[in-house]
Design an enzyme around this catalytic site. Structure first.
Site, PDB file in Angstrom:
ATOM      1  N   LYS A  80       0.782  -1.086  -0.016  1.00 37.66           N
ATOM      2  CA  LYS A  80       0.048   0.139  -0.043  1.00 37.66           C
ATOM      3  C   LYS A  80       0.897   1.375  -0.176  1.00 37.66           C
ATOM      4  CE  LYS A  80      -3.291   2.681   3.219  1.00 37.66           C
ATOM      5  NZ  LYS A  80      -3.994   2.632   4.173  1.00 37.66           N
ATOM      6  N   LEU A 335      -9.902  -2.302  20.098  1.00 39.22           N
ATOM      7  CA  LEU A 335     -11.305  -1.667  20.126  1.00 39.22           C
ATOM      8  C   LEU A 335     -11.731  -1.452  21.356  1.00 39.22           C
ATOM      9  CD1 LEU A 335     -12.908  -3.584  17.138  1.00 39.22           C
ATOM     10  CD2 LEU A 335     -11.979  -1.249  17.316  1.00 39.22           C
ATOM     11  N   ILE A 348      -5.010  -0.356  13.508  1.00 42.24           N
ATOM     12  CA  ILE A 348      -3.853  -1.319  13.919  1.00 42.24           C
ATOM     13  C   ILE A 348      -2.620  -0.533  14.469  1.00 42.24           C
ATOM     14  CG2 ILE A 348      -2.012  -2.889  12.893  1.00 42.24           C
ATOM     15  CD1 ILE A 348      -4.259  -4.148  11.195  1.00 42.24           C
TER      16      ILE A 348
END
Lengths: 510, 348
Positions: A80, A335, A348
């Site tokens: 990415k 979370l 992350i």
């Protein structure tokens, strides 16, 4: 209060956060005599947060000693180079937030000041022309920069898209190999010392009991330990970031995977597209005051590249974080600690930051008020810095085509963001806080991409003659274009070094 | 007539630092820079710079080695500050020992000192060893060593050299009293009595402090660099003024933390929250938390905390990854290497 030596760490919950924590603690602290046990239940699904990451993830993996190509292969990952934002500044507009920097500084003056000056002279080249990440991404190219690749390719920054479920499984193998004990079971009760309030053990199904000294809550949104047992309140930021629902679905991939994430602004939120080797991840993050779950699902399913390979998964969340991330002998990571929508792929990263700070401040005993206070302060800073950057995306818009966009365009913003934007807009000035994640490249990319870029430039950039300025920037553009041209395609790089085994969705476990 | 004109007031070395930087980085067509020099600089002490001098000289093209020779330069590897009880403490610019496995050296030292008696932590600082050696190594040799260093100059000689450089870059230099203040769009005032730094309206005040060697240099150089970095049309720069002031005040707060650490009996009882947090976290686990816009480096904070008697209760758990015997051997070797390197440098 009884002071308990920290010798046993118990992690409640697997998933990405749980196994990242287990792997890191196993690597860093088990050699120092700390045992690590992880409790998870296969009966409880994981959210599988993430999939898209930002460059510091490469550091996390490196610190664990993970071979990059093996990791990419085993998690169906792709590389990415940044994020494309479509329809954010206005309908029909798009820009790219690259992970590598723009241009080269000249004479000690930041590149973008020269770019702004050239723009004021009528030049129409955008920031993207000076970003190898952007050029390579749009050409579908990728190359891992190595030391001998020179300065231009050396600017390339990258992260990954991966299958979060496979990443957790990969880290589980890694952590178990280092000696982490995994216990399959459902947590039925959190036992606490009646005097101190510290957690003493987790009671599991089938009358099992797991004792520990320090407990890490990776139970996701439920926050079974940090909220349920320790009562840490939630700090709500939905005033600035009103999206509170998401629907996610994977679809068949079409063609070669693109080396970037795409974020498309929608009527009441935004949609992600994350290309993996075996499939494409998609989701629509939205505000339920402005859109129903059915409408969101319909929009999402109507805009997929290929046929869905899973059922739509609806999630509900609250934007914000725990007032205290670490209470007593319980630390929330993932979370359970808080949530910021994954617009800049920070979920992350925030797990990574929680782990890094815990390792840095790892207590000797349960009585660690100073370490706890420092951890809470640092994590609050991390969340706040990311929050401000996310708000920028919503605030800096011209969109007026729905009540959602009217609200975010007109809303008040935090003072910390307002001051920063004023400086950035006037003459491209940016001062990064020491612990701030996003640097001038990121802020410029989004501000300029959404029409809030610098209106002037630092007069120091006038030190270069106009002819030299034009020649220098022209040379830079040519260098970037050439570098992007000679790079292999993203798919060719994957095929050559880290191609994953194909997965048949007919047999893939849910 | 120039569209923008800046007047700088200060002693030769103060106006020299600001003037040299602005002449190189701000002065351009349509701009004028005038340096009004107060010749009454009775300070006898050398002008001590911090390691950031190499970057600043590089940015504006000043030849450090030539200035070093011409202006009576001497390397500085640690700043020496006074404490309230009259003793002095050396604040080294580089780390104690060497970090290992992502963990600072002093964590290993703490653990080793619980296993057996160890030489004081300061014995593991190459910076301090070189600073306290009879002869300082030459610049070229220092540049090859893993240490950060600043330079102490003869104040008058360095000031005059910088003024000449500024003049060559287009600044005009006049004696205080002969300047044309009424035409200035901005007056930069270098003042030891200013209290707080501030850029407001047509006046920018640099609050100079010199109780810790190198601070005067830091305030001057960062004020000039920050101003040039923020430079906007002087007729319309309210956000830039606010930002300059915010950053300068934030740095001053960090300096005030250090000053208080050196001057109070119990840093843990400090009324300054950032200092109290530093001391508490250090005592709790040996970590030194940093704030935004720190002026002093972690080794300087470590030295100051150490000198003031603040000690960690424990070492970091990660220091326990090294087996006892290996840890003690490593410390012995390290101390031997520092002694040997210092001897070699002296003999060269």
């Amino acid at each position: 209060m009884t002071e308990q030596q920290i010798k046993r760490v118990v992690i409640a919950g697997g998933g990405t956060a749980g196994w990242m924590t287990a792997a890191a603690l196993a690597k860093m602290l088990m050699p120092a005599g700390v045992s690590v046990t992880l409790v998870e239940s296969e009966a409880i699904g994981t959210v599988g947060v993430g999939e898209a990451t930002i460059p510091p993830i490469t550091k996390f993996n490196t610190q664990l000693g993970i071979d990059e190509h093996t990791f990419v292969r085993e998690t169906q990952a792709t590389f990415k180079l940044g994020i494309e934002f479509a329809d954010w500044g206005g309908l029909g507009e798009r820009y790219f937030h690259p992970f590598g920097r723009y241009g080269f500084d000249l004479e000690g003056v930041e590149f973008h000041q020269y770019w702004s000056r050239l723009k004021s002279l009528g030049d129409e080249h955008g920031l993207a022309d000076y970003s190898l990440n952007t050029l390579a991404a749009y050409a579908g190219k990728f190359l891992r920069p190595e030391l001998d690749h020179g300065a231009v390719i050396g600017q390339l920054g990258y992260a990954y898209h991966f299958d979060a479920g496979l990443y957790a499984a990969f880290l589980r193998r890694f952590a178990e190999g280092l000696g982490v004990t995994r216990i399959e079971g459902r947590i039925e009760e959190v036992e606490q010392d009646s005097a101190s309030g510290l957690i003493t053990a987790l009671s599991l199904d089938h009358d099992r009991r797991i004792e520990g000294d320090l407990f890490i809550d990776c139970t996701g949104f439920r926050g079974l330990l940090i909220d349920g047992a320790m009562g840490s309140a939630h700090k709500d930021w939905s005033h600035w970031l009103p999206c509170n629902r998401a629907v996610a679905v994977a679809c068949e991939k079409q063609g070669d995977p693109l080396p970037y994430t795409r974020s498309t602004a929608r009527e009441a939120g935004w949609q992600w597209r994350i290309p993996l080797q075996h499939r494409t991840g998609n989701g629509y993050v939205y505000c339920d005051e402005h859109l129903s779950a059915e409408q969101a699902e319909e929009t999402l399913l109507g805009s997929l590249d290929g046929a869905p390979v899973s059922s739509p998964n609806h999630l509900r969340f609250r934007t914000g974080h725990r007032e205290e991330f670490w209470v007593g002998n319980c630390v929330a990571i993932g979370l359970s600690s808080g949530f910021l929508e994954p617009l800049e792929s920070t979920s992350i990263h925030l797990i990574h930051m929680g782990i890094a700070k815990l390792v840095s401040l790892f207590p000797r005993s349960t009585d660690a008020p100073v370490e706890r206070a420092e951890y809470n302060r640092l994590m609050t800073d991390d969340f706040t810095h990311v929050r401000d950057f996310l708000i920028l995306h919503y605030k800096a818009t011209k969109r007026d085509d729905s009540p959602f966009w009217d609200y975010v365009r007109e809303m008040d913003i935090p003072d910390s963001l307002a001051g920063k934007l004023e400086l950035l807009k006037s003459q491209g000035r940016f001062f990064k806080y020491d612990a701030e994640l996003f640097d001038v490249t990121s802020w410029l990319a989004v501000a300029e991409g959404q029409g809030w870029g610098p209106q002037g430039f630092n007069p120091i950039a006038s030190g270069l003659s106009e002819a030299n300025l034009k020649r220098s920037l022209s040379n830079m553009r040519a260098s970037y274009a050439k570098a992007a041209q000679v790079m292999p395609t993203h798919q060719a790089y994957i095929d050559r070094f880290c191609k994953a085994a194909p997965i048949s969705f007919a047999t893939e476990p849910a | 007539m120039s569209a923008e004109r800046i007047l700088v007031r200060g002693t030769p070395v103060q106006a020299g630092v600001i003037g040299a930087y602005l002449a190189s980085r701000w002065l351009a067509a349509g701009r004028a820079l005038e340096l009004a020099i107060d010749p009454e600089d009775n300070t006898a002490a050398p002008f001590v710079t911090r390691p950031s001098i190499h970057r600043l000289h590089g940015e504006i093209g000043l030849p450090t080695d030539q200035l070093f020779a011409r202006c009576g330069g001497s390397p500085v590897l640690a700043a020496e500050a006074q404490t309230a009880d009259g003793s002095s403490v050396q604040l080294p610019f580089s780390a104690f020992g060497v970090p290992r496995g992502g963990l600072e050296f002093h964590q290993y030292w703490l653990r080793a000192s619980r296993l057996s008696e160890q030489a004081d932590l300061t014995e593991f600082s190459l910076s301090l060893a070189l600073q306290n050696a009879a002869h300082k190594p030459p610049l070229a040799q220092l540049a090859q060593l893993p240490v950060e260093f600043g330079i102490a100059f003869d104040r008058a000689a360095y000031g005059n050299a910088l003024l000449s450089f500024a003049k060559a870059g287009g600044a005009s230099v006049v004696e205080s009293g002969n300047e044309q203040e009424q035409d200035a769009d901005l007056v930069i005032q270098c003042s030891p009595d200013a209290g707080a730094p501030k850029w407001h309206g047509q006046e920018l005040t640099i609050a100079l402090e010199s109780d810790i060697p190198g601070l005067e240099w830091h305030h001057l150089s960062s004020a000039a660099r920050r101003f040039a970095s923020l430079a906007a049309p002087l007729s319309n720069c309210a956000p830039e003024q606010a930002e300059w002031t915010r950053l300068a005040v934030a740095e001053n707060e960090r300096v005030a933390d250090m000053r208080e650490l050196l001057s109070i009996n119990d840093p843990l009882a400090s009324s300054r929250p950032a200092l109290q947090r530093k001391a508490e976290v250090f005592v709790a686990c040996g970590r030194i938390p940093t704030e935004d816009y720190e002026v002093f480096t972690p080794p300087e904070w470590l030295a100051a905390l150490w000198a003031r008697g603040v000690r960690p209760r424990r070492s970091d758990r990660m220091a326990e990854r090294l087996p006892d015997a290996q840890l003690l051997d490593w410390l012995d070797q390290l101390r031997g290497q520092i002694a040997s390197l210092t001897r070699q440098v002296q003999a060269a």
